[in-house]
Enzyme design. Sequence first.
Site, PDB file in Angstrom:
ATOM      1  N   GLU A 182       0.836  -1.204   0.000  1.00 47.07           N
ATOM      2  CA  GLU A 182       0.000   0.000   0.000  1.00 47.07           C
ATOM      3  C   GLU A 182       0.869   1.252   0.000  1.00 47.07           C
ATOM      4  O   GLU A 182       1.824   1.335   0.767  1.00 47.07           O
ATOM      5  CB  GLU A 182      -0.917   0.017   1.227  1.00 47.07           C
ATOM      6  CG  GLU A 182      -1.947   1.133   1.139  1.00 47.07           C
ATOM      7  CD  GLU A 182      -2.914   1.147   2.322  1.00 47.07           C
ATOM      8  OE1 GLU A 182      -4.076   1.503   2.127  1.00 47.07           O
ATOM      9  OE2 GLU A 182      -2.495   0.809   3.441  1.00 47.07           O
ATOM     10  N   ALA A 317       1.853  -0.492  10.977  1.00 44.98           N
ATOM     11  CA  ALA A 317       1.325  -1.809  10.638  1.00 44.98           C
ATOM     12  C   ALA A 317       0.627  -1.709   9.285  1.00 44.98           C
ATOM     13  O   ALA A 317       0.428  -0.612   8.753  1.00 44.98           O
ATOM     14  CB  ALA A 317       0.356  -2.289  11.715  1.00 44.98           C
ATOM     15  N   MET A 318       0.251  -2.868   8.731  1.00 46.17           N
ATOM     16  CA  MET A 318      -0.427  -2.907   7.431  1.00 46.17           C
ATOM     17  C   MET A 318      -1.471  -4.015   7.428  1.00 46.17           C
ATOM     18  O   MET A 318      -1.215  -5.125   7.889  1.00 46.17           O
ATOM     19  CB  MET A 318       0.610  -3.119   6.324  1.00 46.17           C
ATOM     20  CG  MET A 318       0.015  -3.291   4.933  1.00 46.17           C
ATOM     21  SD  MET A 318      -0.948  -1.829   4.439  1.00 46.17           S
ATOM     22  CE  MET A 318      -2.092  -2.575   3.271  1.00 46.17           C
ATOM     23  N   GLU A 319      -2.656  -3.710   6.854  1.00 46.76           N
ATOM     24  CA  GLU A 319      -3.848  -4.549   7.032  1.00 46.76           C
ATOM     25  C   GLU A 319      -4.025  -5.638   5.984  1.00 46.76           C
ATOM     26  O   GLU A 319      -5.149  -6.126   5.783  1.00 46.76           O
ATOM     27  CB  GLU A 319      -5.093  -3.653   7.003  1.00 46.76           C
ATOM     28  CG  GLU A 319      -5.374  -2.965   5.667  1.00 46.76           C
ATOM     29  CD  GLU A 319      -4.824  -1.549   5.556  1.00 46.76           C
ATOM     30  OE1 GLU A 319      -5.307  -0.766   4.722  1.00 46.76           O
ATOM     31  OE2 GLU A 319      -3.896  -1.229   6.309  1.00 46.76           O
ATOM     32  N   ASN A 320      -2.964  -6.077   5.309  1.00 49.75           N
ATOM     33  CA  ASN A 320      -3.105  -7.135   4.299  1.00 49.75           C
ATOM     34  C   ASN A 320      -4.112  -8.184   4.784  1.00 49.75           C
ATOM     35  O   ASN A 320      -4.026  -8.672   5.901  1.00 49.75           O
ATOM     36  CB  ASN A 320      -1.762  -7.820   4.063  1.00 49.75           C
ATOM     37  CG  ASN A 320      -0.603  -6.855   4.020  1.00 49.75           C
ATOM     38  OD1 ASN A 320      -0.539  -5.984   3.175  1.00 49.75           O
ATOM     39  ND2 ASN A 320       0.318  -7.009   4.962  1.00 49.75           N
ATOM     40  N   GLU A 353      -5.895  -2.437  12.627  1.00 49.18           N
ATOM     41  CA  GLU A 353      -5.662  -3.303  11.468  1.00 49.18           C
ATOM     42  C   GLU A 353      -6.786  -4.322  11.289  1.00 49.18           C
ATOM     43  O   GLU A 353      -7.155  -4.648  10.157  1.00 49.18           O
ATOM     44  CB  GLU A 353      -4.315  -4.014  11.598  1.00 49.18           C
ATOM     45  CG  GLU A 353      -3.108  -3.090  11.720  1.00 49.18           C
ATOM     46  CD  GLU A 353      -3.080  -1.971  10.685  1.00 49.18           C
ATOM     47  OE1 GLU A 353      -3.519  -2.185   9.538  1.00 49.18           O
ATOM     48  OE2 GLU A 353      -2.636  -0.864  11.030  1.00 49.18           O
ATOM     49  N   GLU A 375      -9.033   4.698   6.429  1.00 49.26           N
ATOM     50  CA  GLU A 375      -8.202   5.043   7.582  1.00 49.26           C
ATOM     51  C   GLU A 375      -8.960   5.794   8.677  1.00 49.26           C
ATOM     52  O   GLU A 375      -8.703   5.595   9.864  1.00 49.26           O
ATOM     53  CB  GLU A 375      -6.983   5.859   7.129  1.00 49.26           C
ATOM     54  CG  GLU A 375      -6.074   5.115   6.156  1.00 49.26           C
ATOM     55  CD  GLU A 375      -5.522   3.809   6.715  1.00 49.26           C
ATOM     56  OE1 GLU A 375      -5.645   3.549   7.922  1.00 49.26           O
ATOM     57  OE2 GLU A 375      -4.958   3.029   5.924  1.00 49.26           O
TER      58      GLU A 375
END
EC number: 3.4.11.-
Length: 942
Positions: A182, A317-320, A353, A375
């Site tokens: 992202e 963090a990243m919400e994959n 997340e 977001e």
Amino acid sequence: MALLGLLVLSLFHVSLVGSHTSSQHASSPPQPAGEQSPEGSDNLSFPWSRLRLPRYIIPLHYDLHLHPNLTSLSFTGSVQIQIDVQNNTNWVVLHSKGLKISKATILDQNLTHLSDKVLPVLHHPSHEQIGIFSPRVLSSGRKYFLCIEFGAELAKGFYGFYKSTYRTSTGETRTLASTHFEPTSARMAFPCFDEPSFKANFTVRIKRNPELISLSNMPIVKTVEAGDDLLEDQFDVSVKMSTYLVAFVVCDFKSVTATTSSGVQVSIYASPEKWQQTSYALEVAVKMLDFYDEYFNIHYPLPKQDLIAIPDFESGAMENWGLTTYRETSLLYDPLTSSISDKLWITMVIGHELAHQWFGNLVTMEWWNDIWLNEGFARYMEYISVEATYPDLKVEEYLLHTCFAAVGSDSLNSSRPISSPAENPTQIKQMFDTASYDKGACVLHMLRHFLTDDVFQRGIVRYLRKYSYKNALNQDLWDSLANTCSEEDFISGKHCYSSSQASKNAYLFAGEHLDLTAMMNTWILQKGVPLVTVTRKGPHLLLRQDRFLRTVLPSDPLWSSLQKGFLWHIPLTYKTDASNTIHRHLMTTQTDSIHIGEEVSWVKVNTDMTGYYVVHYEDGGWDKMTKLLRQNHTALSYKDRTQLIHNAFQLVTAGHLSLDKGLDLIGYLQLETHNVPLLQGLGSLQAFYHMIEKRNEIDVTRKLRMHILRFFRAVIDQQTWSDGGSVSERRLRSELLSLACHLDDPPCLERARQSFKHWLQSKGTLNLPTDVANTVFSVGAQEDRGWASLLHTYNISSSAAQKSKILFALTCSRDANKLHRLLELGLEGKVIRSQDLSSLMFMVARNPQGHRLAWNFVKKNWDTLVQRFQLGSSCISSIIIGTTGHFSSPEELAEVQLFFESIKEQASQLRATRVALDNVQKNVRWFQRNLETLRNWLNQQM
């Protein structure tokens, strides 16, 4: 040759329906060894001139094979993309960045090659696109398979498919490969249609060494031998999703696992020596998924949810989908070294997340201009979810500060609307900012209180159900909240109003009808924050709304032009001494009036700060508030008291209120028993002090230091050097003792030195109380031996929480040479990881001995910093804003302007440069207006 070139050009010109040919000559594709150049490719020009891809080729399914080599630090791969062609064309245009394309073919639905020759692949690097030419026309209404073979080095930064490392306790460095896509970096890992609206299903296969594991969005369905002592993990086909949510990791990590009440398997992964720090995250993740399942009334759609701590990670963090990735400080909790603030942070980040698994993943914004739909919701759901699952953490106390941060940014002229245009990757990256996250959350908070909890919750469930596995716009959210829908949905028996009835479906608010779309457009499509000025006139409350600006005074010539056209629909709330009722009024005009009655002695507007606006009490109104706080402060809630303090000092900065009035207002704090208003007042004084101590104002600095210590003496002396008490008590302890020692308070310094001496004698094995470790380390870092010991412990510590506290302490040294060494270590990226460089620079800039040092470091190393972090990244923004934030003289302003002028081409693309200049101008004006007032006020207190 020329004739053939003209024929080919004519062919794709006719068949590229709706596209634009580019006069730019694209580069020829790299060719595989031993193969001839595609016939005629040198005569082709890139067929597409826009940044956004053509809409007439739709990806349906990706079959992705990858083989990352952690020894050569490279990867090879192939992808077969099933595409749906909706206009006749000879070209397929998609995204690719930094990939070496070795072969491209197109097959029909029967898997028959459309050409027996190598297909030309043209590159458009500035648009990060490739074009693949098919000699045979791809027919509208047909499906095809696009097959591409590719390879690349593992990326060195934090985007795409990149390399990360960690060191074991024996000193061995181990490598892993992880992804972060992202917003626009999936194209760095495999050729794809890398825009959020091109949702598709993904089947992933990864080759690996037997001693490693691989993870992706879905569970592994089988593992097979792949030759050369390799294994291949084959993952289940994914749900329909955007490319930026695809993820894969190859590593040697360990995990802990549990199951939610609905049967979802949750696992937390970390490097082998840190997996003992994963138990708290596992508990939180299971609780959160169960909560969201119930709150959204939509089951989490995947069979598993993995959370993994990546050693090198730029953001939090990243919400994959199904494989969320985190910084170690955002996931790993060590009871011996993690503070209560660390615990709250981890809980909130996991809540954020996992909220994205619905807001963002299940329903995705149509384009990046509305990233706030992802977001803003995820940020707001942090508070709702943590309040429900961990009420002891008192997360509601922090929402005020989220909104204060949004107001701080939004009251500069450089702010932007929540929904703003963004086309290229640099612009898109900059959308991940305070406006999307914090202001988005605060506007949703206002809307929830306006509609009521029940209406808000039912509306967002309706939104999630209707747009599952699809993309949505702002209007879709308003329609869902207002219970309106299309004529088609209405006719089919959905529980909603037809769009022709939408205007009649208005909420009754304080006797007034409301058009929700019209109201919310004033908050989403318009930048800035409203200032509501309140004046009492007999039984009436007179109201006026303006745009609140901290950089321009009403007396300035620019004022009227900067106010022009701004108008909000403000859901006002207020309380009076006459009753406990919360009164409501919708203000939709520049001026307004409310009847409150003669008997009312005081009015507090914006109850509990549920509304996103600043309030100014004119004509002696602030004097009444000051009197109320001194005589009966508990007549107002702690949130109201906190908001009064915040608003007062914002108005001082903006020139609407004199500084002595603000200082008089917080005089009541010696009576205050709630920690949130205490911290707000302390923070206001602390902000002044940190700015003034960097100026050559020795007398004012000394007197302000004495005043703060004397004023807060009783509450400082009440603090214990332990980890006992509630969350807010522990937070107050950390802040108070840190400030007291920074102000050279003798009792504080003595206790901190004693604790640090014991820590040194234990050779770092003594576990300090986590709430005061920052303070103890910061005092210890003032001595050469202490600083060196801390740097050594930082280098070997396995606790990310402890390393974070030590790094802060190291930046508190008053030795400029030590601060410079830290900056060099951060740039080198070995002892201090590159991911921590931007926060390191910010911390050095806070130090009076380091703020010039940090800024000079930025100027000297600008090109290196941009290369490492990418121009529009949050790291570059925080570096620019963080290293200039304490400048307050006209000379410093001129210097910053001069540097931005020297990097004009890059600076013009960044909003952060405008924010930085606004901040410095604000500080310059603050000193010009308030320094003498502060000097005189302090003299009166002596």
